[in-house]
Design an enzyme around this catalytic site. Structure first.
Site, PDB file in Angstrom:
ATOM      1  N   SER A  71       0.858  -1.193   0.000  1.00 55.24           N
ATOM      2  CA  SER A  71       0.000   0.000   0.000  1.00 55.24           C
ATOM      3  C   SER A  71       0.890   1.237   0.000  1.00 55.24           C
ATOM      4  CB  SER A  71      -0.866   0.007   1.270  1.00 55.24           C
ATOM      5  OG  SER A  71      -1.522   1.251   1.416  1.00 55.24           O
ATOM      6  N   TYR A 117      -2.001  -1.313  10.402  1.00 56.39           N
ATOM      7  CA  TYR A 117      -2.089  -1.516   8.950  1.00 56.39           C
ATOM      8  C   TYR A 117      -0.826  -0.978   8.266  1.00 56.39           C
ATOM      9  CZ  TYR A 117      -4.106  -1.234   4.196  1.00 56.39           C
ATOM     10  OH  TYR A 117      -4.347  -1.373   2.847  1.00 56.39           O
TER      11      TYR A 117
END
Ligand code: NAD
Length: 255
Positions: free
Chosen positions: A144, A157
């Site tokens: 990401s 995350y």
């Protein structure tokens, strides 16, 4: 004209929704023989139905990437169905609990680590073993933009996605000489069910609105645009790309 993934056997995890589902459509159109895998059988079946409607065949194997037994069965089932494994798009992940670090419980931390980081480790471990027996392969892991730039209340995350970059490079170093290429994609904001869920929180919705300006192309991405990058990285067209972290983010990380 030969399609770039003709006859390549490829596992896609998190294939029941968002990026995984539309990527399956892109990979199948390029000739891949797919194993559509998700923790949700119903979601994976929805993807298989779409593929069949497009005229493609696919095998469905339900798997929780956070469970080693489950991942082992996924790879075993792939070999039982197709006899080999050429590629994998390790894309399954879950979102964070939306809390600042000091409020995060150990269980909340471990929940995301288990799927988003350990899941990629377990998938690569068993996929690599299978690929070594069939002469090599290509693995693409979904990291990401959050691996490079933190956002508020996303510590577990952000950390897991940064870890995916480390795992990607480590696997490339360990197995590159034996014909396995391992690369990561860093998506910007892509319109998926995960983003829809996060947007239910007004603070997240406001953050996404602000981040739209950082996507230089002036919009968020579509899941198939990540699928196109995965297609290239899984194909022999990217034969000199190894251990790389490729941003597919409309310019998000460039400014
Ligand atoms: N959407 C974005 O803006 C964005 C941005 C950067 C990175 N990503 C990453 O892209 C990937 C796909 O995200 P998305 O937005 O399509 O998410 P999504 O939630 O829309 O889809 C994820 C899929 O993974 C499945 N899944 C969840 N836990 C699983 C498990 N334990 N085992 C197997 N499957 C499981 C879900 O059932 C779902 O079908 C993820 O790795 C995510 O972190 C997304």
């Amino acid at each position: 004209m030969t399609r770039s993934l003709e006859n390549k056997v490829i596992i896609v995890t998190g294939a029941g929704g968002g990026i995984g589902r539309d990527s399956c459509r892109v990979l199948a159109a390029a000739g891949a023989r797919l194993v559509v895998s998700d923790i949700s059988e119903g979601a994976a079946q929805g993807t298989v139905d779409l593929l069949r409607a497009d005229g493609h065949e696919a095998v469905l194997i339900t798997a929780d990437v956070g469970s080693e037994d489950s991942v082992q069965e996924l790879v075993k089932g792939t070999i039982a169905s197709y006899g080999r494994l050429d590629g994998a798009f390790n894309n399954a992940a879950i979102e964070q609990s939306n809390k600042p670090l000091a409020d995060l419980t150990l269980a909340e931390w471990e929940r995301v680590m288990r799927v988003d980081l350990t899941g990629v480790f377990l998938c690569m471990k068993h996929q690599i073993r299978a690929m070594l027996t069939s002469g090599g392969g290509a693995i693409v892991n979904t990291s990401s933009g959050a691996a490079q730039i933190a956002f508020p209340n996303g510590g577990e995350y952000v950390t897991a996605k940064a870890g995916v970059l480390g795992l990607t490079r480590s696997a490339a170093v360990d197995y590159g000489a034996r014909g396995i290429r391992v690369n990561a994609i860093l998506p910007g904001v892509i319109r998926t069910p995960m983003i829809a869920r996060l947007s239910e929180d007004p603070a997240f919705a406001a953050m996404f609105d602000r981040s739209r300006q950082r996507h230089i192309v002036g919009r968020f991405g579509e899941p198939s645009e990540i699928g196109e990058a995965a297609k290239w990285l899984l194909s022999d067209a990217s034969s000199f790309v190894q251990g790389a972290a490729i941003s597919v983010d409309g310019g998000f990380l460039a400014n």
